[in-house]
Scaffold this motif. Structure first.
Motif, short mmCIF file in Angstrom:
data_model
loop_
_atom_site.label_atom_id
_atom_site.label_comp_id
_atom_site.label_asym_id
_atom_site.label_seq_id
_atom_site.Cartn_x
_atom_site.Cartn_y
_atom_site.Cartn_z
N ALA A 1 43.09 49.19 43.20
CA ALA A 1 43.92 50.09 43.70
C ALA A 1 45.23 49.10 44.36
O ALA A 1 46.32 49.68 44.47
N ALA A 2 44.67 48.06 44.55
CA ALA A 2 46.04 46.95 45.03
C ALA A 2 46.71 46.43 43.86
O ALA A 2 47.53 45.73 44.01
N GLY A 3 46.41 46.85 42.67
CA GLY A 3 46.84 46.17 41.60
C GLY A 3 46.39 44.88 40.86
O GLY A 3 47.03 44.25 40.25
N ARG A 4 45.06 44.58 41.46
CA ARG A 4 44.82 43.14 41.27
C ARG A 4 43.36 43.22 40.39
O ARG A 4 42.53 44.17 40.48
N PRO A 5 43.42 42.65 39.24
CA PRO A 5 42.21 42.55 38.32
C PRO A 5 41.03 41.78 38.91
O PRO A 5 41.16 41.36 40.10
N VAL A 6 39.81 42.26 38.44
CA VAL A 6 38.68 41.67 39.24
C VAL A 6 37.72 40.96 38.31
O VAL A 6 37.88 40.99 37.02
N ILE A 7 36.86 40.02 39.12
CA ILE A 7 35.90 39.39 38.12
C ILE A 7 34.57 40.21 38.75
O ILE A 7 34.36 40.13 39.90
N ALA A 8 33.68 40.65 37.67
CA ALA A 8 32.41 41.32 38.31
C ALA A 8 31.30 41.07 37.31
O ALA A 8 31.39 40.90 36.25
N PHE A 9 30.18 41.37 37.91
CA PHE A 9 28.97 41.16 37.01
C PHE A 9 28.88 42.44 36.42
O PHE A 9 29.11 43.58 36.65
N GLY A 10 28.59 42.31 34.89
CA GLY A 10 28.72 43.24 33.90
C GLY A 10 27.48 44.21 34.14
O GLY A 10 26.78 44.33 32.96
N ALA A 11 27.22 45.06 35.03
CA ALA A 11 26.17 45.97 35.24
C ALA A 11 26.68 46.70 36.39
O ALA A 11 27.58 46.63 36.98
N GLY A 12 25.89 48.20 36.43
CA GLY A 12 25.98 48.89 37.49
C GLY A 12 27.40 49.49 37.31
O GLY A 12 27.82 49.76 36.48
#
Length: 109
Positions: A8-19
């Motif tokens: 929402a703030a326009g920033r990409p994320v690094i996330a665990f690929g589950a859930g």
């Protein structure tokens, strides 16, 4: 919620690929996934993040985040409820099950 707030703030994320991340982050567009919850897995994701050129610009990431809004969720839930109500009123639960079985799998999204 954190990945959605970042987007929402326009920033990409690094996330665990589950859930929930699989439902809110678009791989190589609004973020990068890592598959192993260990140091090498996270390092690999950070390295891919730093070298990728495929990520959307901030405005596009924010546009994607708006598709995950509470208002949109409410509208979709209400539309689903109303869709179920029609067959239910004309034939009860059995008619709803029949109507659902007639849908293609991608019609649930």
């Amino acid at each position: 919620m954190v990945p959605v707030e970042a987007q929402a703030a326009g920033r990409p994320v690094i996330a665990f690929g589950a859930g929930g991340a699989l439902e809110t982050v678009v791989e190589n567009r609004s973020g990068i996934f890592f598959d192993q919850q260990d140091v090498p897995g996270v390092i690999s994701a950070i390295e891919r993040f730093e070298t990728t050129t495929d990520l959307w610009p901030a405005e596009r990431i924010q546009e994607h985040a708006r598709t995950l809004s509470i208002e949109r969720f409410r509208k979709r839930c209400l539309a689903s409820h109303n869709w179920c109500l029609s067959p239910h009123n004309s034939g009860g639960p059995a008619r709803v099950r029949e109507a659902v079985s007639d849908l293609a799998p991608d019609e649930f999204n």
